[in-house]
Design a protein around this motif. Structure first.
Motif, PDB file in Angstrom:
ATOM      1  N   ASP A 170       0.834  -1.148   0.165  1.00  0.00           N
ATOM      2  CA  ASP A 170       0.078   0.058  -0.073  1.00  0.00           C
ATOM      3  C   ASP A 170       0.952   1.364   0.076  1.00  0.00           C
ATOM      4  O   ASP A 170       2.150   1.061  -0.021  1.00  0.00           O
ATOM      5  CB  ASP A 170      -0.961  -0.069   1.064  1.00  0.00           C
ATOM      6  CG  ASP A 170      -0.188  -0.342   2.659  1.00  0.00           C
ATOM      7  OD1 ASP A 170       0.979   0.024   2.519  1.00  0.00           O
ATOM      8  OD2 ASP A 170      -0.819  -0.743   3.607  1.00  0.00           O
ATOM      9  N   SER A 171       0.402   2.274   0.210  1.00  0.00           N
ATOM     10  CA  SER A 171       1.033   3.828   0.267  1.00  0.00           C
ATOM     11  C   SER A 171       2.169   3.769   1.160  1.00  0.00           C
ATOM     12  O   SER A 171       3.238   4.299   0.909  1.00  0.00           O
ATOM     13  CB  SER A 171       0.205   4.631   0.135  1.00  0.00           C
ATOM     14  OG  SER A 171      -0.624   4.909   1.230  1.00  0.00           O
ATOM     15  N   LEU A 172       1.777   3.079   2.304  1.00  0.00           N
ATOM     16  CA  LEU A 172       2.667   3.133   3.517  1.00  0.00           C
ATOM     17  C   LEU A 172       4.000   2.233   3.117  1.00  0.00           C
ATOM     18  O   LEU A 172       5.075   2.807   3.395  1.00  0.00           O
ATOM     19  CB  LEU A 172       2.281   2.676   4.785  1.00  0.00           C
ATOM     20  CG  LEU A 172       3.110   2.380   5.933  1.00  0.00           C
ATOM     21  CD1 LEU A 172       3.599   3.796   6.155  1.00  0.00           C
ATOM     22  CD2 LEU A 172       2.504   1.829   7.143  1.00  0.00           C
ATOM     23  N   ALA A 201       3.334  13.259  16.724  1.00  0.00           N
ATOM     24  CA  ALA A 201       3.907  13.114  18.145  1.00  0.00           C
ATOM     25  C   ALA A 201       3.580  11.900  18.979  1.00  0.00           C
ATOM     26  O   ALA A 201       4.205  11.219  19.390  1.00  0.00           O
ATOM     27  CB  ALA A 201       3.587  14.445  18.717  1.00  0.00           C
ATOM     28  N   ARG A 203       7.080  14.567   7.749  1.00  0.00           N
ATOM     29  CA  ARG A 203       6.598  13.555   8.544  1.00  0.00           C
ATOM     30  C   ARG A 203       7.184  11.970   8.175  1.00  0.00           C
ATOM     31  O   ARG A 203       7.437  11.233   8.833  1.00  0.00           O
ATOM     32  CB  ARG A 203       5.039  13.232   8.079  1.00  0.00           C
ATOM     33  CG  ARG A 203       4.088  14.448   8.334  1.00  0.00           C
ATOM     34  CD  ARG A 203       2.684  14.455   8.123  1.00  0.00           C
ATOM     35  NE  ARG A 203       2.074  15.714   7.649  1.00  0.00           N
ATOM     36  CZ  ARG A 203       0.994  15.929   7.066  1.00  0.00           C
ATOM     37  NH1 ARG A 203       0.732  14.773   6.235  1.00  0.00           N
ATOM     38  NH2 ARG A 203       0.478  17.257   6.908  1.00  0.00           N
ATOM     39  N   THR A 244      -0.188  20.186  10.321  1.00  0.00           N
ATOM     40  CA  THR A 244      -1.567  19.945  10.443  1.00  0.00           C
ATOM     41  C   THR A 244      -1.655  18.649  10.939  1.00  0.00           C
ATOM     42  O   THR A 244      -2.905  18.279  11.697  1.00  0.00           O
ATOM     43  CB  THR A 244      -2.169  20.235   9.234  1.00  0.00           C
ATOM     44  OG1 THR A 244      -1.697  19.251   8.038  1.00  0.00           O
ATOM     45  CG2 THR A 244      -2.468  21.399   8.609  1.00  0.00           C
ATOM     46  N   ARG A 245      -0.741  17.627  11.104  1.00  0.00           N
ATOM     47  CA  ARG A 245      -0.752  16.357  11.505  1.00  0.00           C
ATOM     48  C   ARG A 245       0.236  16.303  12.991  1.00  0.00           C
ATOM     49  O   ARG A 245       0.434  15.239  13.325  1.00  0.00           O
ATOM     50  CB  ARG A 245      -0.538  15.280  10.735  1.00  0.00           C
ATOM     51  CG  ARG A 245      -1.330  15.413   9.350  1.00  0.00           C
ATOM     52  CD  ARG A 245      -2.744  14.567   9.510  1.00  0.00           C
ATOM     53  NE  ARG A 245      -3.326  14.451   8.477  1.00  0.00           N
ATOM     54  CZ  ARG A 245      -4.044  15.314   7.792  1.00  0.00           C
ATOM     55  NH1 ARG A 245      -4.343  16.525   8.254  1.00  0.00           N
ATOM     56  NH2 ARG A 245      -4.662  15.003   6.522  1.00  0.00           N
ATOM     57  N   PHE A 283       2.330   9.067  17.521  1.00  0.00           N
ATOM     58  CA  PHE A 283       2.679   7.975  16.899  1.00  0.00           C
ATOM     59  C   PHE A 283       4.171   7.535  17.296  1.00  0.00           C
ATOM     60  O   PHE A 283       4.596   6.443  17.629  1.00  0.00           O
ATOM     61  CB  PHE A 283       2.289   7.738  15.631  1.00  0.00           C
ATOM     62  CG  PHE A 283       0.992   8.114  15.043  1.00  0.00           C
ATOM     63  CD1 PHE A 283       0.116   7.724  16.152  1.00  0.00           C
ATOM     64  CD2 PHE A 283       0.281   8.392  13.698  1.00  0.00           C
ATOM     65  CE1 PHE A 283      -1.349   8.199  15.616  1.00  0.00           C
ATOM     66  CE2 PHE A 283      -0.777   8.481  13.479  1.00  0.00           C
ATOM     67  CZ  PHE A 283      -1.587   8.239  14.270  1.00  0.00           C
ATOM     68  N   PHE A 297       1.840   2.950  14.333  1.00  0.00           N
ATOM     69  CA  PHE A 297       1.069   3.780  13.897  1.00  0.00           C
ATOM     70  C   PHE A 297       2.069   4.779  12.791  1.00  0.00           C
ATOM     71  O   PHE A 297       2.909   5.241  13.040  1.00  0.00           O
ATOM     72  CB  PHE A 297       0.237   4.398  14.254  1.00  0.00           C
ATOM     73  CG  PHE A 297      -0.461   3.585  15.402  1.00  0.00           C
ATOM     74  CD1 PHE A 297      -1.036   2.180  15.027  1.00  0.00           C
ATOM     75  CD2 PHE A 297      -0.901   4.026  16.557  1.00  0.00           C
ATOM     76  CE1 PHE A 297      -1.864   1.543  15.724  1.00  0.00           C
ATOM     77  CE2 PHE A 297      -1.614   2.902  17.519  1.00  0.00           C
ATOM     78  CZ  PHE A 297      -2.068   1.699  16.854  1.00  0.00           C
ATOM     79  N   PHE A 298       1.469   5.372  11.878  1.00  0.00           N
ATOM     80  CA  PHE A 298       2.171   6.239  11.061  1.00  0.00           C
ATOM     81  C   PHE A 298       1.491   7.245  10.533  1.00  0.00           C
ATOM     82  O   PHE A 298       0.037   7.071  10.144  1.00  0.00           O
ATOM     83  CB  PHE A 298       2.710   5.702   9.739  1.00  0.00           C
ATOM     84  CG  PHE A 298       3.860   4.309   9.893  1.00  0.00           C
ATOM     85  CD1 PHE A 298       5.137   4.795   9.906  1.00  0.00           C
ATOM     86  CD2 PHE A 298       3.415   3.150  10.385  1.00  0.00           C
ATOM     87  CE1 PHE A 298       6.145   3.918  10.333  1.00  0.00           C
ATOM     88  CE2 PHE A 298       4.436   2.336  10.875  1.00  0.00           C
ATOM     89  CZ  PHE A 298       5.528   2.523  10.574  1.00  0.00           C
ATOM     90  N   SER A 299       1.865   8.549  10.317  1.00  0.00           N
ATOM     91  CA  SER A 299       1.231   9.717   9.751  1.00  0.00           C
ATOM     92  C   SER A 299       2.064  10.079   8.499  1.00  0.00           C
ATOM     93  O   SER A 299       3.250  10.668   8.934  1.00  0.00           O
ATOM     94  CB  SER A 299       1.252  10.870  10.519  1.00  0.00           C
ATOM     95  OG  SER A 299       0.370  11.848   9.958  1.00  0.00           O
ATOM     96  N   ILE A 300       1.945   9.819   7.280  1.00  0.00           N
ATOM     97  CA  ILE A 300       2.794  10.403   6.286  1.00  0.00           C
ATOM     98  C   ILE A 300       2.125  11.323   5.331  1.00  0.00           C
ATOM     99  O   ILE A 300       1.350  11.974   5.642  1.00  0.00           O
ATOM    100  CB  ILE A 300       3.212   8.686   5.413  1.00  0.00           C
ATOM    101  CG1 ILE A 300       1.817   8.256   4.993  1.00  0.00           C
ATOM    102  CG2 ILE A 300       3.802   7.930   6.124  1.00  0.00           C
ATOM    103  CD1 ILE A 300       2.274   7.119   3.799  1.00  0.00           C
ATOM    104  N   GLY A 301       2.774  11.572   4.087  1.00  0.00           N
ATOM    105  CA  GLY A 301       2.179  12.462   3.233  1.00  0.00           C
ATOM    106  C   GLY A 301       2.943  13.687   2.874  1.00  0.00           C
ATOM    107  O   GLY A 301       2.791  14.576   2.032  1.00  0.00           O
ATOM    108  N   PHE A 314      -0.775  13.904  15.553  1.00  0.00           N
ATOM    109  CA  PHE A 314      -0.691  12.569  15.437  1.00  0.00           C
ATOM    110  C   PHE A 314       0.926  12.057  15.450  1.00  0.00           C
ATOM    111  O   PHE A 314       0.996  11.029  15.667  1.00  0.00           O
ATOM    112  CB  PHE A 314      -1.261  12.359  13.829  1.00  0.00           C
ATOM    113  CG  PHE A 314      -2.828  12.332  13.691  1.00  0.00           C
ATOM    114  CD1 PHE A 314      -3.701  12.042  15.038  1.00  0.00           C
ATOM    115  CD2 PHE A 314      -3.523  13.261  12.745  1.00  0.00           C
ATOM    116  CE1 PHE A 314      -5.060  12.063  14.891  1.00  0.00           C
ATOM    117  CE2 PHE A 314      -4.770  13.337  12.941  1.00  0.00           C
ATOM    118  CZ  PHE A 314      -5.712  12.682  14.029  1.00  0.00           C
TER     119      PHE A 314
END
Lengths: 236, 249
Positions: free
Chosen positions: B43-45, B232, B176, B226-227, B234, B168-172, B230
């Motif tokens: 997937d994208s991750l 921090a 990040r 903006t994330r 994660f 967990f991850f916050s990407i994009g 999240f």
């Protein structure tokens, strides 16, 4: 792209502490300023307190019940303090009276008349904390407040009181921040082994008190704040 | 109390390298261990993780890199077979379960997993087949729970750095992605230098997680993202789920 508002009351939580004891001031400052992105102002006399309340906007105000003025007279029951508390309420600030020992409050009529919350060590401590927690969550939608309460690691009683208030308030702020996230369909979040999630997915999960994902997010946030407040020292 | 000058020097170098990104500050081991880097494209991750692992492997001479369609059980088995008797390092980035690493269903073995999209890239049998000492770095969920436990129970010369729970991850955005890739990169480079997964690598990544997290809270340079909350949250989860087996290796 719409800018997401900053997390309210998290990066900018301001606390005013009326306390003339250097040791208490230091412990409060240590807890709040050195380990958390929170600003604490201290007032040790009426002049300083007037100045702070006039010049700044606070989220929480703590008043030491044993505080005395420069002539040695107690503030408890003092007209000046009554006026200050009324002014704080007009500003939307909840004041709390902090006592280090049970029995320090002598004028309960004055306390009741002024609708002041008292934080006092004693047999009803837990009940008071629960009440305080619900009050702090009062600004949060009802279903959020129905989530189970969280346990805390005890540090010193006074610091614990402050930590609980901050945690409750920041948890409420976290819900509000999630609610205010734009309904983006960009799936850039990966949580709990699920496929990619968008902020909309997180928002919907947080609105559902039965959602496992919502509970996971709350638990992560509580861990995050506890770590900032230094409540989980066993981690190091 | 005796002072471990070497350990102090290592710590200083790691801190310098982490802050400056200059890997030339450190010596490499005289005889580099054979290293294999694997990441599936699920997937994208995992596509992002493939980029991260490729960037790390590119810094290491002689690294064997298998990402995307190359992340096969056969390629892992072939690597271990070619280096029969050598001490080896296996680095995996991607999705994992308690008892295996995952790859696309057409590239792995065993039952379908993860809603029918994946199979096991390897399980304990594949890793335990290595003849020399085996060092594993697993940037994936939960594999430290069973896979690491079983491997280190079977092989006394096995060492495993991974996570005992979901991460967990916050990407994009590049910032990040760097927040999640840099700490593990620091640990991989440590292992590359020393040739083994050990307490130093474990402490390196823990410190790196803390440093990264501080950049996303309070007055940190990315606190306005903006994330940011999240990211921090994660990163803290990563640090707490991190596990080294055997303990104190």
């Amino acid at each position: 792209m719409t800018a997401v508002p900053a997390l309210p009351a998290f990066n900018n939580l301001r606390v005013l502490c009326f306390d003339d004891k250097p040791s208490q001031r230091e412990s409060t400052r240590s807890l709040l300023e050195e380990q958390a992105p929170i600003t604490v102002d201290f007032a040790v006399n009426k002049v300083e307190a007037n100045q702070h309340i006039t010049d700044s906007r606070y989220d929480v105000v703590l008043v030491d019940v044993d505080l005395r003025d420069t002539e040695g007279a107690e503030f408890q029951g003092d007209d000046w303090l009554r006026e200050q508390l009324a002014e704080l309420r007009r500003q939307g600030v909840e004041p709390y009276i902090v006592t280090a020992q049970k029995g320090m409050i002598r004028d309960w009529a004055w306390i009741r008349e002024n609708r002041i919350d008292v934080i006092e060590k004693g047999p009803n401590e837990k009940a008071f904390y629960n009440r305080l927690r619900h009050r702090a969550l009062g600004s949060v939608p009802r279903q959020f407040a129905e989530r189970p309460p969280f346990e805390f690691v005890t540090t010193t009683p006074e610091q614990e009181v402050v930590a609980k208030m901050i945690l409750d308030r920041t948890l409420g702020a976290f819900y509000e921040w999630i609610e205010r996230l734009p309904d983006s369909d960009v799936k850039d979040l990966y949580v709990s082994g699920a496929d990619a999630l968008s902020p909309r997915d997180i928002k919907n999960a947080m609105r559902d008190p039965q959602s496992a994902l919502g509970m996971t997010m709350v638990a992560l946030f509580v861990d995050h704040i506890r770590d900032i407040l230094g409540l989980d020292r066993e981690d190091e | 109390m005796a002072v471990d000058v070497r350990a102090m020097w290592d710590t200083l170098l790691r801190a310098l390298r982490f802050r400056t990104g200059d890997s030339s500050l450190e010596k490499v081991v005289e005889k580099p261990r054979p290293m294999i880097f694997m990441a599936a494209h699920v997937d994208s991750l995992t596509q992002s993780m493939s980029r991260w692992i490729t960037a790390v492997a590119a810094q290491i001479d002689g690294a064997n890199i298998f990402v995307g369609q190359g992340a096969t059980t056969a390629n892992l088995a072939g690597f271990l077979s070619r280096h029969d008797g050598d001490d080896v390092v296996v680095v995996f980035y991607g999705h994992g379960e308690v008892d295996c690493f995952l790859t696309n269903d057409s590239l792995g073995v065993g039952d379908l997993r993860r809603q029918g999209t994946c199979r096991a890239l390897c399980s304990v049998e594949h890793l335990a087949a290595a003849q020399g000492a085996i060092n594993v770095i697993a940037y994936c969920c939960s594999a430290s729970k069973e896979l690491a436990r079983q491997l280190t129970a079977r092989r006394r010369d096995a060492r495993f750095l991974g996570y005992r729970d979901d991460i967990f991850f916050s990407i994009g955005t590049p910032a990040r992605e760097a927040a999640f890739s840099a700490p593990m990169e620091a640990a991989v480079m440590d292992v590359c230098r020393t040739g083994r997964v050990d307490e130093l690598a474990y402490q390196t990544i823990r410190s790196a997680y803390r440093i990264e997290r501080d950049r996303w809270i309070g007055r940190g340079e990315f606190a306005g993202d903006t994330r940011a909350p999240f990211v921090a949250m994660f990163l803290l989860r990563h640090r707490r789920a991190l596990d080294l087996l055997p303990k104190g290796a």
